[in-house]
Write a protein that holds these residues in place. Structure first.
Motif, short mmCIF file in Angstrom:
data_model
loop_
_atom_site.label_atom_id
_atom_site.label_comp_id
_atom_site.label_asym_id
_atom_site.label_seq_id
_atom_site.Cartn_x
_atom_site.Cartn_y
_atom_site.Cartn_z
N ASN B 23 29.52 61.36 35.35
CA ASN B 23 29.66 62.59 34.45
C ASN B 23 30.39 62.13 32.98
O ASN B 23 30.23 62.89 32.17
CB ASN B 23 30.46 63.77 35.21
CG ASN B 23 29.76 64.73 35.73
OD1 ASN B 23 28.56 64.86 35.45
ND2 ASN B 23 30.03 65.24 36.69
N SER B 24 31.17 61.05 33.04
CA SER B 24 31.83 60.82 31.78
C SER B 24 31.73 59.36 31.58
O SER B 24 31.74 58.51 32.25
CB SER B 24 33.19 61.77 31.83
OG SER B 24 34.04 60.73 32.68
N ASP B 26 34.48 57.72 30.91
CA ASP B 26 35.68 57.22 31.49
C ASP B 26 35.52 56.82 32.81
O ASP B 26 36.09 55.89 33.27
CB ASP B 26 36.91 58.47 31.37
CG ASP B 26 37.36 58.46 30.08
OD1 ASP B 26 37.21 57.55 29.06
OD2 ASP B 26 38.31 59.56 29.65
N ILE B 27 34.82 57.60 33.45
CA ILE B 27 34.66 57.39 34.92
C ILE B 27 33.33 56.38 35.06
O ILE B 27 33.74 55.42 35.96
CB ILE B 27 34.35 58.57 35.96
CG1 ILE B 27 34.43 58.41 37.31
CG2 ILE B 27 32.90 59.46 35.45
CD1 ILE B 27 35.91 58.46 37.68
#
Lengths: 272, 300
Positions: B23-24, B26-27
């Motif tokens: 989803n992002s 960062d992840i």
């Protein structure tokens, strides 16, 4: 009815044992079931045909547990029409829960319904030296008479205790020389952020419990990511050492579509 | 165990499957730090879409059933995400879905301009009324969507296939002929259903959902085995891979890379480095290399 064990796999239907109306817009549903549990963990509550939502456990003892629900949206309003004997689906518990060290002198800071996860913590914590609870007004104070430690209250309208913010009371305690090994907080994210900032200023570690839209509950789907953390699995409780690195704390969250938005936009959607 | 996949050198053959933690930026970065060689973003669609109501993902112990329902901000509403991903230090696959050839084409064309390392078209999702799987079960529609997308993108094209195709090898060959650069197989199996007998209701809000995890591994291995015989382009094999030995088995069926999704549930985000490490150990124990074992199960 024989009940299958509640696990973090598919939901198990439980009968509501008792419903207790708390105060304006809040009720607590009790279930007769011995749930393995630590304060701060949560369960997924399923109303067949409607939806499934995460709720923290607000009361837990040997043979029962409870969730406290605020009538806000379609799901919570429906949940509060349930009566004794009605069935509801439960899976969990999920998440990490609060880190508790015996002998630590702790402050507990609750804002509004952020009281719910902190209530079980307060029941388990022997060494609370300060217990602060803020709410919109007197009618919104949860669980009167439940705790052995007296609470310091504050309200937005001044109808009970200090008129102002929980951080005013926490700061006053710190400035007056009270020593805390740990501060536990749950409430609106902006409140938790302010608590975190205050704790950082004074070199006190804190733990806060975050909220994000969730699907799986066990760290796979990614709906609830906050920075590099997965709120349902790594959290929902985060320690200062995590919060320092979490750039989305008090800034960003994902909508149901996965769209990243400012927190204000996220909460206006969540409160619909 | 670095490995070349089309134009990219990857640090190992593990791939984050679409729909898991994608989803992002960062992840994805965290997944990369935990040993994943190639990360797939959550599928991107033509319109903003919330997906289904919960329950959407349920663990059944032997794997999961899910009908998340292709949530997506919509391809035109992801500028912040693309901006963040511009400065990434890891390779990504952008997964794309649509409900018509035209939608696949316009989403893929736009996504291609954002320079992911690969584009994957999901023609195999069982969890939506009108997206995905309907294309992947039919030779003509698979061919049309692949050739339409291939014309408008400037990065290699991966096609994700469904085990519901009557002959998955035939679909794979059709996709190769239409210009696909790689095959990804398999998407979730099913759809299946789980009914709660006390409430007499299907547990998933969408009622049906795709199966994943250990329970589908034999189907995934068989599909990859069949596809390997039919095509010469590389295959990302996935479906139930949880351990290094599972990954070795998938490579022996013919996979070049191994996708991991549901195993994040059972072994945490660290599953990527664990599986890659276990593959290394197995290969070292047997004095073999990845190249030695690729497609080894086909030897008579």
């Amino acid at each position: 009815m024989m009940t299958n064990p509640i696990t973090d796999q598919k939901p198990v239907m439980l009968r509501v044992m008792e419903k207790k109306t708390e105060n304006t817009g809040f009720a607590t549903l009790f279930f007769e079931y011995s749930l393995p549990f630590r304060p701060g963990r949560f369960i997924m509550v399923w109303i067949p045909g409607l939806d499934e939502k995460p709720y923290t456990i607000s009361l837990h003892d040997q043979d029962r547990f409870a969730v406290t629900i605020e009538a806000k949206g379609i799901f919570s309003k429906k949940a509060l029409t349930l009566e004794k004997g009605d069935l509801i689906g439960i899976r969990g518990p999920f998440g990490n829960g609060f880190e508790i060290k015996p002998g630590q002198s702790a402050a507990v800071v609750a804002g509004g319904c952020g009281m719910a996860p902190l209530a079980t913590l307060a029941d388990h914590l022997p060494d609370i030296t300060t217990f602060i609870h803020g709410a919109r007004s007197k009618e919104f104070i949860l669980f009167p008479g439940r705790f052995s430690v007296p609470r310091e209250f504050c309200t937005d309208d001044g109808s009970l205790g200090h008129k102002g913010l929980v951080t005013d009371l926490l700061e006053k305690n710190i400035v007056l020389g009270k020593h805390f090994d740990m501060v536990y907080a749950c409430g609106p994210e902006i409140m938790m952020y302010k608590v975190f900032e205050l704790c950082e200023t004074h070199g006190i570690p804190c733990q806060v419990s975050l909220e994000r839209y969730m699907r799986c509950g066990f760290g796979v789907c990614g709906a609830c990511v906050c920075g590099k953390q997965v709120v349902c699995k790594d959290g929902p409780v985060f320690h200062s050492r995590d919060l320092r690195k979490m750039k989305d704390f008090n800034t960003k969250a994902l909508l149901k579509s996965g769209k990243e938005v400012d927190l204000s936009q996220y909460f206006s959607w969540r409160c619909q | 165990m670095s490995i070349r996949f089309l134009h990219k050198i990857l640090k190992n053959p593990t791939v984050l499957a679409s729909g898991i933690l994608g989803n992002s930026k960062d992840i994805l970065e965290r997944v990369h730090e935990n040993g994943c060689g190639l990360m797939t973003l959550k599928s991107i669609g033509p319109e903003p879409r919330d997906g289904h109501k919960n329950p959407t993902v349920i663990d059944l112990g032997c794997g999961m059933i899910n009908a998340v329902g292709l949530p997506s901000p919509g391809y035109l509403n992801m500028e912040n995400e693309w901006e963040a991903l511009e400065n990434r230090n890891f390779p990504i696959i952008a997964s794309v879905y649509g409900s018509s050839i035209d939608e696949y084409r316009k989403v893929a064309e736009y996504v291609s301009s954002k320079k992911p390392d690969f584009i994957e078209i999901n023609i195999s999702c069982p969890n939506s009324e009108k997206h995905g799987m309907i294309f992947g079960i039919n030779r003509e529609s698979s061919r049309d969507v692949v050739s339409a997308v291939k014309k408008v993108i400037s990065v290699p094209l991966i096609v994700k296939l469904t085990p519901q195709a009557p002959d998955i090898a035939d679909i794979a060959r059709t996709c190769e002929d239409a210009g696909a650069d790689a095959i990804c197989a398999i998407n979730t199996l099913g759809p299946g259903m789980v009914i709660d007998i006390e409430s007499k209701r299907p547990v998933l809000s969408f009622k049906k959902g795709g199966l994943s995890g250990p329970m589908i591994k034999p189907v995934a291995v068989r599909c990859v085995f069949d596809i390997y015989k039919a095509v010469s382009i590389p295959i990302i094999g996935l479906g139930g891979i949880t351990t290094g030995e599972d990954a070795v088995e998938m490579v022996m069926a013919g996979a070049s890379l191994v996708g991991i999704g549901t195993a994040v549930r059972y072994r945490g985000i660290e599953v990527f480095q664990k599986v890659a490490g276990e593959m290394d150990d197995w290969l070292a124990d047997h004095a073999l290399s990845l190249t030695d074992i690729k497609g080894a199960a086909h030897n008579e």
